[in-house]
Structures are given as structure tokens and as C-alpha cells.
Design an enzyme around this catalytic site. Structure first.
Site, short mmCIF file in Angstrom:
data_model
loop_
_atom_site.label_atom_id
_atom_site.label_comp_id
_atom_site.label_asym_id
_atom_site.label_seq_id
_atom_site.Cartn_x
_atom_site.Cartn_y
_atom_site.Cartn_z
N ASP A 223 -1.44 -10.47 -0.04
CA ASP A 223 -1.55 -9.02 -0.11
C ASP A 223 -0.31 -8.43 0.56
OD1 ASP A 223 -2.02 -6.32 0.18
OD2 ASP A 223 -4.07 -6.53 0.93
N ARG A 389 -11.17 3.32 12.90
CA ARG A 389 -11.20 1.94 12.40
C ARG A 389 -12.06 1.16 13.37
NH1 ARG A 389 -8.96 1.55 7.06
NH2 ARG A 389 -11.07 2.29 6.99
N PHE A 455 -17.58 5.39 5.52
CA PHE A 455 -16.60 6.15 6.31
C PHE A 455 -15.86 7.19 5.48
CE2 PHE A 455 -12.82 3.98 4.73
CZ PHE A 455 -13.34 2.79 4.26
C1 LIG Z 1 -4.20 0.12 1.42
C2 LIG Z 1 -4.37 -1.31 1.33
C3 LIG Z 1 -4.99 -1.88 0.22
C4 LIG Z 1 -5.57 -1.04 -0.90
O1 LIG Z 1 -4.59 -0.30 -1.55
P1 LIG Z 1 -4.94 1.10 -2.25
O2 LIG Z 1 -3.70 1.47 -2.97
O3 LIG Z 1 -5.31 2.07 -1.16
O4 LIG Z 1 -6.08 0.87 -3.15
C5 LIG Z 1 -5.10 -3.25 0.18
N1 LIG Z 1 -4.63 -4.02 1.18
C6 LIG Z 1 -4.04 -3.50 2.27
C7 LIG Z 1 -3.54 -4.40 3.34
C8 LIG Z 1 -3.89 -2.13 2.38
O5 LIG Z 1 -3.32 -1.62 3.48
#
Ligand SMILES: *Cc1c(COP(=O)(O)O)cnc(C)c1O
Length: 482
Positions: A223, A389, A455
Site C-alpha cells: 500500500d 484515531r 467515525f
Molecule cells: C487513505 C488511505 C487509503 C485509502 O485511500 P482513499 O483514497 O481514501 O480511499 C488506504 N491506505 C492508506 C495507508 C491510506 O492512508
């Protein structure tokens, strides 16, 4: 910026950009802010921008674009299929990440939906360095479970460990041995771990994770939403990367992943997202779902203008002088707060400054959402909007019991290139005042509690009328100041 030394006085972060378009912001009097937070059900997500002075809710889709990004948006090539713009984006992804296949999606969670639908089967496990709200929700929705295998250091508030976002590869190996490799849907590594304070992982850690994945034949999904900050930290904190360019570090990380996905609301200062891979098999499996959920393969739910902005934004992310602005402003803010005795997560990470609500308002039990209460109180006394958070961001278990969060944080995100140092100093001033008056802050309880992602929409009220006392004290100390 990091290399500029000041001859006189303090060392402060120096911006390597100038503003050419500005937006007026409002600082409402505290009496209006009190009404606004009540109207919002003490949930900062439900505040209106007209009542907000500094918006530190998130860095998602709110980073300032560059002149070059804006210019590129004007020449976007619009068509349902086969636009020049998409080809440009595909080419940029290949250039930066070295991946052959690219699938566009409207944002990060859309990528998570696609990946989870394809790879998460009921009873499978997804090990992660830490979960993100939407990434966990998609795994669970598809019948999988999330196993967080962070290192012992990850949840320590006070630390000087440079890579608190690392995955514990010993635990990863144990987990695979215990459950069998066929039970592992994939391993997910999150750059700049969002929920533990924007803390980075190292290149070395990812290399070790890759080794374990290879040993057991498990796929590694990366990610990269918060990659920009993570790149800066790898460059400045990891010995083996000191003399390597951001572009080369990016490539080294990307080469270790089977699938990379990202939210372009964060990475590349635009709006959108995407998945890339070198596996034709993975590409073909996910492709069908893109057309089903996102749009045709050459836009995936994004406007071509945003795709143009992404192309330029991703390229600009490869510039150290661009990606250091966020982390250096955050470090400045964290250091100022540490000096004033306010409990914050250290070392400073990416994404934003994280206040430790567990200590700040230690008198509020976790069932009364200390981080949520602190977020509401901080908005009230400053007009600055942060994000809870903590336990409020969790979901109750199937029996309706609260799942108490590991950490209770008030996150004050630092949108890139948006606020000036005087804004940051204002925020520090008001947090410090609030810290001195923290005993006045009380808890919250739900009046309207959604079952999923509560939230976002949930409405709460204060357990006592603590907010009135806070306003009285503010007026006593600040007179008629805003
Ligand atoms: C924000 C985020 C997401 C999701 O992305 P969106 O564009 O808000 O749907 C996934 N992984 C991480 C680490 C993020 O910070």
C-alpha cells in the site's frame, strides 16, 4: 530545504515553493465554534468548512497542487476509451514503479475492494504491519481476518526508533508456519503506517519480508498511499539509502512487491488511485472488477484532469525538495510540543502530528472516547479541525462490545504546501493552552451510532457540560480574542 542552515537563531523548515493562488479562511469566534461542534455531534468529520480555520483532518485530496499540475489539467484528453491522458499515466507508472500493468481506480479503497475481492477468501488471513480502516474493512467484508504483526516498538508513544512501521518478520514466519501458506491471502505492507502515527518502514525490512514471502510462496501487496513521507524517511534515516536518489529508492521498494496500490488523493497530490503489477495473471483477474466497479480501463472512475495532475504529481514526488515539506513541518510541530511538555508520538512521523490523548486526557475512560473528546475540545478552542484515531475509529465486535484501540490519538494532519509556519505556531499555542486546561475536558457518548465506519457519520454528545466550562476559561484567558 534540509540542507539550508540559518546563521541567526532557530533552525526552521524553509519552503522550496511560493504561493501564487491563495484561499481566504475564517476564524469564527469561540461562541460560534461551540454551536458548530454541537451541530456536528462532536464529530469533526461533520463540521462545515465555513466554521473551520485550519483543516488538519486529513491529507487526503487537500494537498496543494503545483502550477505544473494545474497546467497539465488544461490539456487533458477526454474520451471514454483510449485517451492520450491514460497512456501518459500508464507510462509514468511504469517509469516510476517498473510495473507493466496498470489498473486505474477512483481512490485507494477502491483498489482495496478489487484486491480483496480477488484474493481474500473466507477463512484466509492477511498479515499486515498495521491495518488501515478501509483496508481492514475490505478484508473482513470478504470473510478474511487481519493479523497485525508490528514490532514491539510500534505502539510505544515515546521512542527514538527510526522505523516504527516495520513488520516483525519473525512473527510473520510464525504466523505462516502455524496457519499454512495456503491460508495467507497475501501479506500487506503499508508505507507510512497511517494509524500508528505515519511511522515509516525501512527498505531493509521490506527486503526481509520479501524473503519470507518467497520462502513460502506468498504474495506481497504494497500500500503505497503514504509512500512520499516514507521515501523521505528512508532517504534520511537509512544508512544504505543515504546516497541513493528518491527515484532509485522507489524502484528498489517497488521491485520487492507483487502488487502495488495507492490512493492518489495522497500520493501525487491529486485525486484517484490505481493498482500496478508485473503479473499478467493478477492483472487479468482484477481487470474484470475494474470495469464492474470503477469504469472503463482507461479511466477507472477518475476524471482525465485528475489523471493529468497525477502524472505530474507522481513525477514531482521523486523530488526530495518536494517530499520533505510535510515531514519537516511535522517535525517542527512535534518538537515545539515536546518542548512544551505536550504528549505527542515520537519520533515525528509523516502525515501529521499525533497527540497522545491517552495521556493528554488520561482521566477520560476509553469507553468515553478520549481522542474524540480531545478532537472536539481542540476544535472548540482553536477552530483547528483534527481527526480522532482511537476507539471511536474502531467497530464494535459481533456482541456489541467496544474494541478498545491500542492507541488514542488526535491526529493533526499536515496537508502538503498548504499552511505556513505561523499557522503551525498558532496550532501549537492553542494545544499548549488546552493542555494546561485539560482537566476541564470530559468524555463523549453516542446518540446516533452507525454499525459500519461509525467515525464518519456518528453523532455524540458530551457526558457532562464540560464544553461550557472550557469556553468560560477561554474567555477568561483570551478576553475578546477570536
Ligand atoms: C487513505 C488511505 C487509503 C485509502 O485511500 P482513499 O483514497 O481514501 O480511499 C488506504 N491506505 C492508506 C495507508 C491510506 O492512508
Amino acid at each position: 530545504m534540509s540542507t539550508v542552515k540559518f546563521f541567526y537563531g532557530e533552525n526552521i523548515p524553509l519552503e522550496m515553493h511560493k504561493a501564487r493562488i491563495v484561499q481566504k479562511i475564517n476564524l469564527q469566534p469561540i461562541e460560534r465554534r461551540l454551536e458548530a461542534i454541537k451541530e456536528a455531534g462532536y464529530n469533526t468529520f461533520l463540521l462545515k468548512n465555513t466554521d473551520i480555520f485550519m483543516d488538519m483532518l486529513t491529507d487526503s485530496g487537500v494537498n496543494a497542487m503545483s502550477d505544473k499540475q494545474q497546467a497539465a489539467m488544461l490539456e487533458a484528453d477526454d474520451s471514454y476509451a483510449g485517451s492520450v491522458t491514460f497512456t501518459k499515466l500508464e507510462k509514468k507508472i511504469k517509469e516510476i514503479f517498473g510495473k507493466e500493468y496498470f489498473l486505474p481506480a477512483h481512490q485507494g479503497r477502491a483498489c482495496e475492494n478489487i484486491i480483496s475481492q480477488v484474493y481474500v477468501k473466507p477463512g484466509t488471513i492477511v498479515p499486515m504491519n498495521y491495518h488501515f480502516t478501509t483496508s481492514k474493512a475490505h478484508v473482513v467484508l470478504n470473510g478474511g481476518t487481519v493479523e497485525e504483526i508490528f514490532t514491539d516498538e510500534a505502539l510505544k508513544i515515546d521512542s527514538d526508533v527510526p522505523f516504527k512501521g516495520n513488520m516483525d518478520t519473525g512473527k510473520l514466519r510464525d504466523l505462516i508456519e502455524t496457519n499454512g501458506a495456503d491460508k495467507i491471502a497475501f501479506v500487506r505492507l503499508e508505507a507510512g503506517t497511517n494509524l500508528i502515527g505515519g511511522q515509516p518502514h525501512s527498505l531493509e525490512n521490506m527486503q526481509e519480508i520479501r524473503k519470507v514471502c518467497d520462502e513460502y510462496g506468498v504474495m506481497l501487496v504494497f500500500d503505497a498511499s503514504l509512500l512520499a513521507d516514507n521515501l523521505y524517511f528512508i532517504k534520511t534515516r537509512e544508512e544504505q539509502c543515504k546516497d541513493i536518489s528518491i527515484r532509485d529508492i522507489t524502484r528498489k521498494l517497488a521491485d520487492l512487491a507483487d502488487i502495488i496500490y495507492f490512493s492518489a488523493r495522497k500520493l501525487g497530490c491529486a485525486r484517484g488511485g490505481g493498482i500496478c503489477t508485473n503479473s499478467k495473471e493478477a492483472y487479468l483477474k482484477m481487470r474484470e472488477l475494474i470495469t464492474l466497479y470503477e469504469g472503463f480501463l482507461t479511466y477507472g472512475g477518475m476524471s482525465v484532469r485528475e489523471m493529468e495532475a497525477m502524472v505530474v504529481g507522481l513525477d514531482e514526488t521523486m523530488d526530495e525538495h518536494m517530499i520533505n515539506q510535510g515531514p519537516q513541518f511535522i517535525e517542527y510541530m512535534v518538537n515545539e510540543l515536546v518542548e512544551r511538555g505536550v504528549p505527542v508520538v515520537t519520533p515525528a512521523g509523516g502525515l501529521g502530528c499525533h497527540i497522545n490523548a491517552m495521556e493528554f486526557v488520561g482521566h477520560i475512560p476509553q469507553e468515553e472516547y478520549p481522542a474524540g473528546a480531545l478532537a472536539a475540545a481542540f476544535y472548540l478552542v482553536s477552530g483547528v479541525r483534527g481527526m480522532e484515531r482511537g476507539t471511536l475509529s474502531e467497530q464494535r465486535d459481533e456482541n456489541g462490545n467496544e474494541i478498545l484501540s491500542h492507541m488514542e490519538l488526535l491526529r493533526l494532519a499536515m496537508p502538503r504546501r498548504v499552511y505556513s509556519l505561523s499557522h503551525v505556531k498558532y496550532a501549537v499555542d492553542r494545544i499548549t493552552w488546552l493542555y494546561e486546561n485539560r482537566h476541564l475536558i470530559g468524555g463523549l457518548k453516542f446518540v446516533d451510532e452507525p454499525k459500519v465506519l461509525r467515525f464518519f457519520f456518528g453523532k455524540l454528545e458530551s457526558t457532562t457540560d464540560w464544553e461550557t466550562k472550557l469556553v468560560e476559561k477561554f474567555r477568561a484567558d483570551f478576553g475578546d480574542s477570536l
